[in-house]
Design an enzyme around this catalytic site. Structure first.
Site, PDB file in Angstrom:
ATOM      1  N   LYS A  53       0.487  -1.838   0.370  1.00 37.21           N
ATOM      2  CA  LYS A  53       0.195  -0.368   0.427  1.00 37.21           C
ATOM      3  C   LYS A  53       0.794   1.436  -0.008  1.00 37.21           C
ATOM      4  CE  LYS A  53      -3.704  -2.155   2.246  1.00 37.21           C
ATOM      5  NZ  LYS A  53      -4.472  -3.032   3.102  1.00 37.21           N
ATOM      6  N   GLN A  97      -5.668  -1.159   9.457  1.00 32.82           N
ATOM      7  CA  GLN A  97      -4.728  -2.740   8.255  1.00 32.82           C
ATOM      8  C   GLN A  97      -5.601  -3.522  10.148  1.00 32.82           C
ATOM      9  OE1 GLN A  97      -2.805  -3.261   5.765  1.00 32.82           O
ATOM     10  NE2 GLN A  97      -4.384  -5.662   6.035  1.00 32.82           N
ATOM     11  N   ASP A 120     -10.912   2.014   3.290  1.00 31.51           N
ATOM     12  CA  ASP A 120     -10.878   1.420   2.771  1.00 31.51           C
ATOM     13  C   ASP A 120     -12.965   0.702   2.705  1.00 31.51           C
ATOM     14  OD1 ASP A 120      -9.428  -0.866   2.730  1.00 31.51           O
ATOM     15  OD2 ASP A 120      -8.913  -1.122   5.103  1.00 31.51           O
TER      16      ASP A 120
END
Ligand code: NAD
Length: 283
Positions: A53, A97, A120
């Site tokens: 990422k 995460q 997300d």
């Protein structure tokens, strides 16, 4: 019939090029699109994912600030950190995460992220926005799948799409996106009695389960489009999806490979969401 490949790597490259261009335009206006990535603990797979990422972001001109916290971090401290990032106008997207250490309530942590920065797309407000067709952030994996269908010019209206898997981050949002395009949608899961009987009626199949060879050629209608979200390791330790690729490619019209299919698209869509968060903040 041998299916044509939907090349996720090539499509993701195009998307990254578009993100680079739009990022440059924002920078010219004095806005640096920025993603905050919060990593708690030392889960090995998470370390690899966050590295990707960060690299993907810097290649496209986005800034990704990775902050690492020890697994011993308290939930209250993590929530305080997220609140600080919510308030920071230089941060456009926040990604925590997953998985988080066991002593934390992941959903509570996700709900602490401002929906305006939820790149997300896991916040209930994002899920609700998708459900009612309002602007919001769509989860990256199903959004990437939809872009793959768009890339082949596939008209979903009136088609029967079957989604296998009903997780909150892939199966359910995928179904909502397909419904939003006026497909007739069936969602199958572990309690589905006769999976093949349903998939054989499908014009489009999205397999998102996590079981190698779940979808075999006899379960696919000739000419169907097959998207393989699954990520598994076969007996040789190689990455494979949920679809028996060699068998199904002889029946389907289009198919995504694993690797090189949905995976790179998921990564690309995070960049798109982060950029859009920055663009929205600039309006
Ligand atoms: P999950 O474990 O949360 O959900 C799996 C779903 O599969 C459940 O809804 C379950 O009911 C269903 N299921 C289990 N066995 C079944 C069966 N025999 N028949 C029909 N349905 C069955 O998983 P998830 O997070 O949605 O991920 C699914 C797969 O997609 C995993 O392999 C994961 O690694 C992969 N994944 C890939 C990407 C990517 O970028 N390529 C992103 C996210 C997830």
């Amino acid at each position: 019939m041998t299916a044509q490949l939907i090349d996720g790597n090539a499509l993701a490259r195009q998307i990254r090029a578009d993100v680079s261009g739009r990022t440059a335009a924002l920078k010219a206006r004095g806005i640096q699109p920025t993603l905050a990535i919060v990593l708690v603990g030392d889960d090995p797979a998470s370390q690899v994912y966050v590295k990707h990422k960060v690299n993907d972001s810097s290649e496209t001109g986005l800034v990704a600030n990775l902050e690492r916290h020890p697994a011993s971090l308290g939930e209250a401290e993590l929530l305080a950190r997220i609140h600080a990032l919510n308030e920071d106008p230089s941060v456009h997207g926040i990604l925590v995460q997953l998985p988080l250490p066991r002593h934390m309530d992941s959903q509570k942590v996700i709900e602490a992220i401002s929906p305006a920065k939820d790149v997300d797309g896991f916040h209930v407000a994002s899920a609700g926005a998708l459900m009612v067709g309002r602007p919001g952030f769509w989860p990256c994996t199903p959004h990437g799948c939809l872009r793959m269908l768009d890339s082949i010019g596939y008209e979903l209206r009136g088609k029967h799409a079957v989604v296998i898997g009903r997780s909150n981050i892939v199966g359910k949002p995928m179904a909502m996106m397909l419904l939003g395009r006026s497909a007739t949608v069936s969602i199958c899961h572990s309690a589905t009695a006769d999976l093949g009987a349903i998939t054989r009626q499908a014009d489009v199949i999205v397999a998102a389960v996590g079981k190698q060879n779940l979808l075999t050629a006899d379960m696919v209608k000739p000419g169907a489009v097959v998207l393989d979200v699954g990520m598994n390791r076969n007996a040789e330790g190689k990455l494979c999806g949920d679809v028996d690729f060699e068998g199904v490619r002889e029946v389907a019209s289009w198919i995504t490979p694993v690797p090189g299919g949905v995976g790179p698209m998921t990564r690309a869509m995070l960049l798109v969401n982060t950029l859009e968060a920055a663009e929205r903040s600039a309006k």
